[in-house]
Design a protein around this motif. Sequence first.
Motif, PDB file in Angstrom:
ATOM      1  N   LYS A  85     -18.128  -9.978 -33.869  1.00  0.00           N
ATOM      2  CA  LYS A  85     -17.094  -9.099 -34.421  1.00  0.00           C
ATOM      3  C   LYS A  85     -16.793  -9.490 -35.868  1.00  0.00           C
ATOM      4  O   LYS A  85     -16.752 -10.672 -36.215  1.00  0.00           O
ATOM      5  N   ILE A  86     -16.574  -8.480 -36.684  1.00  0.00           N
ATOM      6  CA  ILE A  86     -16.036  -8.725 -38.012  1.00  0.00           C
ATOM      7  C   ILE A  86     -14.592  -9.182 -37.845  1.00  0.00           C
ATOM      8  O   ILE A  86     -13.826  -8.567 -37.090  1.00  0.00           O
ATOM      9  N   THR A  87     -14.224 -10.258 -38.505  1.00  0.00           N
ATOM     10  CA  THR A  87     -12.892 -10.824 -38.295  1.00  0.00           C
ATOM     11  C   THR A  87     -11.917 -10.497 -39.420  1.00  0.00           C
ATOM     12  O   THR A  87     -10.716 -10.680 -39.274  1.00  0.00           O
ATOM     13  N   PHE A  88     -12.413 -10.025 -40.556  1.00  0.00           N
ATOM     14  CA  PHE A  88     -11.515  -9.703 -41.667  1.00  0.00           C
ATOM     15  C   PHE A  88     -11.075  -8.240 -41.584  1.00  0.00           C
ATOM     16  O   PHE A  88     -11.706  -7.417 -40.919  1.00  0.00           O
ATOM     17  N   GLY A  89      -9.970  -7.937 -42.244  1.00  0.00           N
ATOM     18  CA  GLY A  89      -9.457  -6.574 -42.274  1.00  0.00           C
ATOM     19  C   GLY A  89      -9.979  -5.805 -43.476  1.00  0.00           C
ATOM     20  O   GLY A  89     -10.614  -6.359 -44.366  1.00  0.00           O
ATOM     21  N   TYR A  90      -9.659  -4.504 -43.515  1.00  0.00           N
ATOM     22  CA  TYR A  90     -10.197  -3.674 -44.584  1.00  0.00           C
ATOM     23  C   TYR A  90      -9.608  -4.028 -45.951  1.00  0.00           C
ATOM     24  O   TYR A  90     -10.293  -3.924 -46.976  1.00  0.00           O
ATOM     25  N   GLU A  91      -8.344  -4.459 -45.985  1.00  0.00           N
ATOM     26  CA  GLU A  91      -7.756  -4.821 -47.276  1.00  0.00           C
ATOM     27  C   GLU A  91      -8.397  -6.091 -47.830  1.00  0.00           C
ATOM     28  O   GLU A  91      -8.684  -6.175 -49.026  1.00  0.00           O
ATOM     29  N   GLU A  92      -8.623  -7.063 -46.972  1.00  0.00           N
ATOM     30  CA  GLU A  92      -9.295  -8.284 -47.403  1.00  0.00           C
ATOM     31  C   GLU A  92     -10.696  -7.971 -47.910  1.00  0.00           C
ATOM     32  O   GLU A  92     -11.140  -8.505 -48.937  1.00  0.00           O
ATOM     33  N   LEU A  93     -11.395  -7.083 -47.203  1.00  0.00           N
ATOM     34  CA  LEU A  93     -12.726  -6.674 -47.626  1.00  0.00           C
ATOM     35  C   LEU A  93     -12.676  -5.983 -48.992  1.00  0.00           C
ATOM     36  O   LEU A  93     -13.470  -6.288 -49.887  1.00  0.00           O
ATOM     37  N   ALA A  94     -11.730  -5.064 -49.170  1.00  0.00           N
ATOM     38  CA  ALA A  94     -11.597  -4.343 -50.444  1.00  0.00           C
ATOM     39  C   ALA A  94     -11.296  -5.301 -51.591  1.00  0.00           C
ATOM     40  O   ALA A  94     -11.821  -5.148 -52.701  1.00  0.00           O
ATOM     41  N   HIS A  95     -10.457  -6.297 -51.340  1.00  0.00           N
ATOM     42  CA  HIS A  95     -10.126  -7.266 -52.389  1.00  0.00           C
ATOM     43  C   HIS A  95     -11.360  -8.076 -52.803  1.00  0.00           C
ATOM     44  O   HIS A  95     -11.530  -8.412 -53.979  1.00  0.00           O
ATOM     45  N   LYS A  96     -12.226  -8.382 -51.832  1.00  0.00           N
ATOM     46  CA  LYS A  96     -13.464  -9.091 -52.164  1.00  0.00           C
ATOM     47  C   LYS A  96     -14.412  -8.173 -52.936  1.00  0.00           C
ATOM     48  O   LYS A  96     -15.102  -8.605 -53.859  1.00  0.00           O
ATOM     49  N   MET A  97     -14.452  -6.915 -52.554  1.00  0.00           N
ATOM     50  CA  MET A  97     -15.368  -5.962 -53.188  1.00  0.00           C
ATOM     51  C   MET A  97     -14.965  -5.671 -54.627  1.00  0.00           C
ATOM     52  O   MET A  97     -15.838  -5.584 -55.505  1.00  0.00           O
ATOM     53  N   TRP A  98     -13.692  -5.514 -54.862  1.00  0.00           N
ATOM     54  CA  TRP A  98     -13.213  -5.209 -56.212  1.00  0.00           C
ATOM     55  C   TRP A  98     -12.374  -6.379 -56.723  1.00  0.00           C
ATOM     56  O   TRP A  98     -12.896  -7.266 -57.364  1.00  0.00           O
ATOM     57  N   THR A  99     -11.106  -6.374 -56.443  1.00  0.00           N
ATOM     58  CA  THR A  99     -10.226  -7.467 -56.851  1.00  0.00           C
ATOM     59  C   THR A  99      -8.923  -7.326 -56.080  1.00  0.00           C
ATOM     60  O   THR A  99      -8.649  -6.266 -55.502  1.00  0.00           O
ATOM     61  N   GLU A 100      -8.117  -8.365 -56.064  1.00  0.00           N
ATOM     62  CA  GLU A 100      -6.838  -8.297 -55.356  1.00  0.00           C
ATOM     63  C   GLU A 100      -5.756  -7.704 -56.237  1.00  0.00           C
ATOM     64  O   GLU A 100      -4.909  -6.934 -55.769  1.00  0.00           O
ATOM     65  N   ARG A 101      -5.799  -8.052 -57.524  1.00  0.00           N
ATOM     66  CA  ARG A 101      -4.784  -7.564 -58.453  1.00  0.00           C
ATOM     67  C   ARG A 101      -5.442  -7.105 -59.749  1.00  0.00           C
ATOM     68  O   ARG A 101      -6.440  -7.670 -60.183  1.00  0.00           O
ATOM     69  N   ILE A 102      -4.878  -6.072 -60.348  1.00  0.00           N
ATOM     70  CA  ILE A 102      -5.367  -5.571 -61.622  1.00  0.00           C
ATOM     71  C   ILE A 102      -4.167  -5.183 -62.479  1.00  0.00           C
ATOM     72  O   ILE A 102      -3.234  -4.531 -61.990  1.00  0.00           O
ATOM     73  N   ASN A 103      -4.163  -5.624 -63.707  1.00  0.00           N
ATOM     74  CA  ASN A 103      -3.043  -5.372 -64.618  1.00  0.00           C
ATOM     75  C   ASN A 103      -1.704  -5.810 -64.021  1.00  0.00           C
ATOM     76  O   ASN A 103      -0.671  -5.142 -64.175  1.00  0.00           O
ATOM     77  N   GLY A 104      -1.742  -6.927 -63.293  1.00  0.00           N
ATOM     78  CA  GLY A 104      -0.524  -7.493 -62.720  1.00  0.00           C
ATOM     79  C   GLY A 104      -0.029  -6.829 -61.463  1.00  0.00           C
ATOM     80  O   GLY A 104       1.012  -7.207 -60.922  1.00  0.00           O
ATOM     81  N   LYS A 105      -0.771  -5.835 -60.948  1.00  0.00           N
ATOM     82  CA  LYS A 105      -0.352  -5.123 -59.745  1.00  0.00           C
ATOM     83  C   LYS A 105      -1.425  -5.239 -58.674  1.00  0.00           C
ATOM     84  O   LYS A 105      -2.601  -5.415 -58.987  1.00  0.00           O
ATOM     85  N   GLU A 106      -0.990  -5.103 -57.406  1.00  0.00           N
ATOM     86  CA  GLU A 106      -1.955  -5.114 -56.315  1.00  0.00           C
ATOM     87  C   GLU A 106      -2.886  -3.919 -56.440  1.00  0.00           C
ATOM     88  O   GLU A 106      -2.478  -2.821 -56.801  1.00  0.00           O
ATOM     89  N   LEU A 107      -4.152  -4.146 -56.159  1.00  0.00           N
ATOM     90  CA  LEU A 107      -5.155  -3.094 -56.229  1.00  0.00           C
ATOM     91  C   LEU A 107      -4.774  -1.921 -55.330  1.00  0.00           C
ATOM     92  O   LEU A 107      -4.411  -2.107 -54.178  1.00  0.00           O
ATOM     93  N   SER A 108      -4.835  -0.712 -55.880  1.00  0.00           N
ATOM     94  CA  SER A 108      -4.606   0.500 -55.091  1.00  0.00           C
ATOM     95  C   SER A 108      -5.945   0.995 -54.546  1.00  0.00           C
ATOM     96  O   SER A 108      -6.888   1.224 -55.308  1.00  0.00           O
ATOM     97  N   ILE A 109      -6.034   1.123 -53.217  1.00  0.00           N
ATOM     98  CA  ILE A 109      -7.267   1.602 -52.594  1.00  0.00           C
ATOM     99  C   ILE A 109      -6.947   2.765 -51.658  1.00  0.00           C
ATOM    100  O   ILE A 109      -5.825   2.915 -51.182  1.00  0.00           O
ATOM    101  N   SER A 110      -7.950   3.605 -51.426  1.00  0.00           N
ATOM    102  CA  SER A 110      -7.881   4.623 -50.382  1.00  0.00           C
ATOM    103  C   SER A 110      -8.882   4.233 -49.304  1.00  0.00           C
ATOM    104  O   SER A 110      -9.902   3.604 -49.593  1.00  0.00           O
ATOM    105  N   HIS A 111      -8.594   4.615 -48.074  1.00  0.00           N
ATOM    106  CA  HIS A 111      -9.477   4.219 -46.976  1.00  0.00           C
ATOM    107  C   HIS A 111      -9.466   5.253 -45.866  1.00  0.00           C
ATOM    108  O   HIS A 111      -8.477   5.953 -45.639  1.00  0.00           O
ATOM    109  N   SER A 112     -10.596   5.368 -45.199  1.00  0.00           N
ATOM    110  CA  SER A 112     -10.704   6.121 -43.955  1.00  0.00           C
ATOM    111  C   SER A 112     -11.117   5.118 -42.899  1.00  0.00           C
ATOM    112  O   SER A 112     -12.155   4.460 -43.031  1.00  0.00           O
ATOM    113  N   GLY A 113     -10.303   4.967 -41.872  1.00  0.00           N
ATOM    114  CA  GLY A 113     -10.476   3.881 -40.920  1.00  0.00           C
ATOM    115  C   GLY A 113      -9.461   2.793 -41.215  1.00  0.00           C
ATOM    116  O   GLY A 113      -8.697   2.876 -42.187  1.00  0.00           O
ATOM    117  N   ASN A 114      -9.430   1.780 -40.376  1.00  0.00           N
ATOM    118  CA  ASN A 114      -8.434   0.718 -40.509  1.00  0.00           C
ATOM    119  C   ASN A 114      -9.024  -0.590 -39.976  1.00  0.00           C
ATOM    120  O   ASN A 114     -10.231  -0.670 -39.720  1.00  0.00           O
TER     121      ASN A 114
END
Length: 205
Positions: free
Chosen positions: A12-41
């Motif tokens: 099983k994949i143990t990480f969540g989609y937000e953790e995955l997105a932060h690894k793929m792009w970044t956790e914060r940009i311009n001092g704010k948390e990365l805004s992402i859109s997602h289908s699925g959870n």
Amino acid sequence: MKLYIKGDFKKKITFGYEELAHKMWTERINGKELSISHSGNDETLQEENLISLYHNKWLNDNRWSNSDIVALHSFLKMENISLEFELARVSDYRETGEYLRIASSHKDILTVDKRAFYIMAIEVATALDGIISEDDRVTWIRVDEFKERHADVLLLSFEEAHEMGLKEVFNIECVKDPIWAELKKQRAEYIKIHGERIWEDEKCW
């Protein structure tokens, strides 16, 4: 862009989609948390290996709302990166097939999203003890080989890749990846044979 992953799907994949997105792009940009859109959870990612992600570039950096970029009407700034089993979409999620597929919306994508695409492949394949194919399942390589093959992109920081994207958007033609038309055709053929899926919440009507 597309690739396939063959792995141990009992794991099983143990990480969540937000953790995955932060690894793929970044956790914060311009001092704010990365805004992402997602289908699925988290549940679909961990239980079904199913998720679609993109980071909302224009919400994360107002330079993406520059009039010159807006005038392009380019959907490259909304690149969707999807993970699912190869037969899931074709069969209305009745079947899986032998492999996972990662696919982007477009054939050629910005470096910032190409980096994200490769990182998703690495994270998922690592979690599932998997190997990766980039030539439609003809040959397969280990994760370490994949990292070495794409080191030129993977060694870029998010900031470097992001700055590159702001220039590339003017030069990369926005062409939908052929996989999506192919899947649409395959789904129509599947439905002809098996019929439309009746979902659980429709059975009571």
